[in-house]
Design a protein around this motif. Structure first.
Motif, mmCIF file in Angstrom:
data_model
loop_
_atom_site.group_PDB
_atom_site.id
_atom_site.type_symbol
_atom_site.label_atom_id
_atom_site.label_comp_id
_atom_site.label_asym_id
_atom_site.label_seq_id
_atom_site.Cartn_x
_atom_site.Cartn_y
_atom_site.Cartn_z
ATOM 1 N N THR A 265 4.707 -6.399 -1.684
ATOM 2 C CA THR A 265 5.175 -5.091 -2.124
ATOM 3 C C THR A 265 6.665 -5.123 -2.458
ATOM 4 O O THR A 265 7.156 -4.251 -3.170
ATOM 5 N N VAL B 38 1.715 0.277 -11.975
ATOM 6 C CA VAL B 38 2.782 0.892 -11.188
ATOM 7 C C VAL B 38 3.635 1.763 -12.115
ATOM 8 O O VAL B 38 4.231 1.266 -13.068
ATOM 9 N N PHE C 109 8.162 3.179 -8.063
ATOM 10 C CA PHE C 109 8.086 2.735 -6.681
ATOM 11 C C PHE C 109 9.433 2.957 -6.017
ATOM 12 O O PHE C 109 10.464 3.065 -6.682
ATOM 13 N N THR D 33 4.722 4.302 -3.667
ATOM 14 C CA THR D 33 4.482 4.039 -5.089
ATOM 15 C C THR D 33 3.668 5.173 -5.712
ATOM 16 O O THR D 33 2.943 5.888 -5.029
#
Length: 187
Positions: A4, A22, A25, A39
């Motif tokens: 991550t 994504v 984030f 996120t």
């Protein structure tokens, strides 16, 4: 596989058997407790956006997404046909996948097509395109209480709001993400 800590905007992850892109984030380190990553991810196929939270350093599975430059050729019934700029192969793409991008596609326009394991995921349009106004009502100078706009039909058939002073035949710059008028095109 990535952690991550390696997340970037636009990265495609495989979560629960589905592909998610994504959108944004944020690494969060609270004063008490372990760090985590908050996120916002968007389902690549359905377009649904959800918030997900991961513990910092957790491994997440990434998906390999192939992005290729392609040129839009023509609309054939239900499909939009694109040509790969490297090997000149033609690729028909269903109208459902093309979606709103069809409002801004002109023949011979270059776009980026994202695929995963041979399946087309989405089309990346340039941030703005230049299109010609094919129809708009004449604007009346004193006919408004604030900065006035009027509907205009573009050469692709899309309709946007433009300032009153623009006429038929004017080329305008349009934002492909929001469909809004950005200004007159410099010829």
């Amino acid at each position: 596989m990535a952690t991550t800590n390696d997340l970037k905007n636009g990265m495609v992850l495989r979560l629960e058997g589905q592909l998610w892109s994504v959108v944004e984030f944020q690494h969060v380190k609270p004063g008490k407790g372990p760090a985590f990553v908050r996120t916002k991810v968007k389902n690549v196929l359905t377009g649904k956006t959800v918030d997900k939270t991961f513990n910092a350093g957790v491994k997440v599975e990434t998906a390999t997404v192939d992005r290729r430059d392609m040129q839009y050729l023509y609309h054939d019934g239900q499909d939009y046909v694109f040509m790969d700029m490297e090997n000149y192969e033609q690729l028909p793409i269903d109208a459902d996948i093309v979606g709103d991008a069809a409002n801004y596609l002109l023949e011979n326009q270059n776009v980026i097509i994202a695929t995963h394991e041979g399946q087309v995921l989405f089309i990346e349009m340039p941030p703005s395109v230049i299109l010609e106004i094919t129809y708009t009502e004449p604007g009346l100078q004193g006919d408004r209480s604030n900065a006035g706009t009027k509907p205009a039909t573009l050469e692709t058939g899309a309709e946007i709001q433009v300032p009153l002073f623009l006429d038929q035949g004017t080329k305008v710059k349009v934002d492909t993400r929001t469909g809004s008028y950005l200004g007159r095109a410099n010829d």
